[in-house]
Design a protein around this motif. Sequence first.
Motif, short mmCIF file in Angstrom:
data_model
loop_
_atom_site.label_atom_id
_atom_site.label_comp_id
_atom_site.label_asym_id
_atom_site.label_seq_id
_atom_site.Cartn_x
_atom_site.Cartn_y
_atom_site.Cartn_z
N ASN A 111 -13.85 -46.49 15.34
CA ASN A 111 -14.01 -45.65 16.61
C ASN A 111 -15.53 -45.55 17.10
N TYR A 112 -15.79 -45.02 18.12
CA TYR A 112 -17.02 -44.67 18.71
C TYR A 112 -18.10 -43.93 17.99
N SER A 113 -19.18 -44.42 17.62
CA SER A 113 -20.18 -43.73 16.65
C SER A 113 -21.43 -43.27 17.24
N GLN B 145 -10.21 -59.86 26.10
CA GLN B 145 -9.53 -61.16 25.58
C GLN B 145 -8.86 -60.92 24.42
N LEU B 146 -8.01 -62.04 23.99
CA LEU B 146 -7.29 -61.82 22.96
C LEU B 146 -8.21 -62.10 21.83
N LEU B 147 -7.58 -61.36 20.61
CA LEU B 147 -8.09 -61.30 19.32
C LEU B 147 -7.72 -62.62 18.42
N THR B 148 -8.49 -63.09 17.79
CA THR B 148 -8.05 -64.29 16.88
C THR B 148 -8.22 -63.64 15.21
N PRO B 149 -7.67 -64.35 14.33
CA PRO B 149 -7.99 -63.91 13.00
C PRO B 149 -9.46 -63.83 12.48
N GLY B 150 -9.63 -62.62 12.23
CA GLY B 150 -11.26 -62.48 11.67
C GLY B 150 -12.29 -62.10 12.60
N SER B 151 -11.73 -62.06 13.85
CA SER B 151 -12.65 -61.64 14.97
C SER B 151 -12.59 -60.36 15.48
N THR B 152 -13.76 -59.62 16.05
CA THR B 152 -14.07 -58.30 16.32
C THR B 152 -14.36 -58.22 18.08
N LEU B 153 -13.84 -57.40 18.71
CA LEU B 153 -14.09 -57.01 19.92
C LEU B 153 -14.44 -55.75 20.43
N PRO B 154 -15.40 -55.68 21.08
CA PRO B 154 -15.70 -54.24 21.61
C PRO B 154 -15.06 -53.60 22.41
N LEU B 155 -14.88 -52.23 22.73
CA LEU B 155 -14.02 -51.81 23.72
C LEU B 155 -14.92 -50.78 24.83
N ASN B 156 -14.87 -51.11 25.97
CA ASN B 156 -15.67 -50.28 26.98
C ASN B 156 -14.70 -49.49 27.85
N PRO B 157 -14.21 -48.15 27.32
CA PRO B 157 -13.22 -47.39 28.05
C PRO B 157 -13.66 -47.14 29.26
N SER B 158 -12.61 -46.99 30.11
CA SER B 158 -12.67 -46.23 31.54
C SER B 158 -12.48 -44.84 31.55
N PHE B 159 -13.14 -43.82 32.36
CA PHE B 159 -12.73 -42.33 32.37
C PHE B 159 -12.70 -42.06 33.95
N VAL C 167 -22.46 -49.00 19.69
CA VAL C 167 -21.57 -47.72 19.10
C VAL C 167 -20.34 -47.46 19.61
N TRP C 168 -19.87 -48.67 20.49
CA TRP C 168 -18.54 -48.62 21.33
C TRP C 168 -17.63 -48.55 20.28
N GLN D 219 -1.46 -52.66 22.92
CA GLN D 219 -1.43 -51.33 23.75
C GLN D 219 -2.21 -50.23 22.94
N LEU D 220 -3.23 -49.63 23.75
CA LEU D 220 -4.05 -48.74 23.25
C LEU D 220 -4.01 -47.42 23.62
#
Length: 280
Positions: free
Chosen positions: A223-225, A167-181, A248-249, A270-271
């Motif tokens: 980054n991934y931790s 989804q789109l980020l808004t100022p001050g928000s945080t979103l996790p990434l669940n990348p595909s392999f 940890v994502w 774009q990531l």
Amino acid sequence: MQNESGYFRTAMRRTTTAVKVLLVGLLVMLVSAGTIFAASQGGSQGSTKKGVTIQATPASRTVDQGDTVTYSVALTSANGFSGTVTPTVSGLPASTTAVFAPASVTLGSGKAATVVLTVATSATTPNGKADLTLSTTAGDSQAAGVVVQLFVQAAKKTFSISGNLGQLLTPGSTLPLNPSFANPNNKTLALSNLSVTIAGITRTQAAVAAGLPCTMADYVVTNYSGGYPLTLPVGPSTLSNLKSSSAVWPKITMLDTALNQDGCKGATLQLAYSAVGEGN
């Protein structure tokens, strides 16, 4: 006294004769040895035995596991040989095959022909150097072999990583990434050094028209931790499939500043991902 003197001279003559015989014997032995040595040298240098000589190029090749390499093998008639010649190879490492094309050639006297040796490795061919001995069977004889080297190294493992924010980020928000392999190899990979960066930002048309800025400085990437290595199975998977906690994502945060309130609102990112994968 004369008898004694005569006896003495006779003894001396006999002794001298014995010495001469001994010297003659030594001379015969030396000459005989020299003759054997010369004959041995002459036999090896002036051999007229019919056969085939072999030359192979290059002298060594390096190949990744699962790939193939070729050698050019020149077969030449020696001392008037004519007939069918079949090349052979020995010393191949495990899980490796070799084929000559053509499988055999017919040589006339003084003629030469070239065949191509193709060596095919597999994913399970052991790493390291192998000495391959190339020889030929010509009639009832087998030519002395020549040696070429094959260096097998671990195959470069390819895989891909993709994924965007849900989804789109808004100022001050945080979103996790669940990348595909995607792992197209025939074995699992041990993944390490997973990281993500922002490769580009696409602002809304309204923000562009108004000249409102939105740059990478308006975002923070975490980054991934989690622990390494991540075991990547064959085929498709995601971080969630790998039973990795969302805590940890990787994450992306949009900063909350006066400038990005409108400039970054509705912007898409774009990531770019990177990681190191090694075969298990």
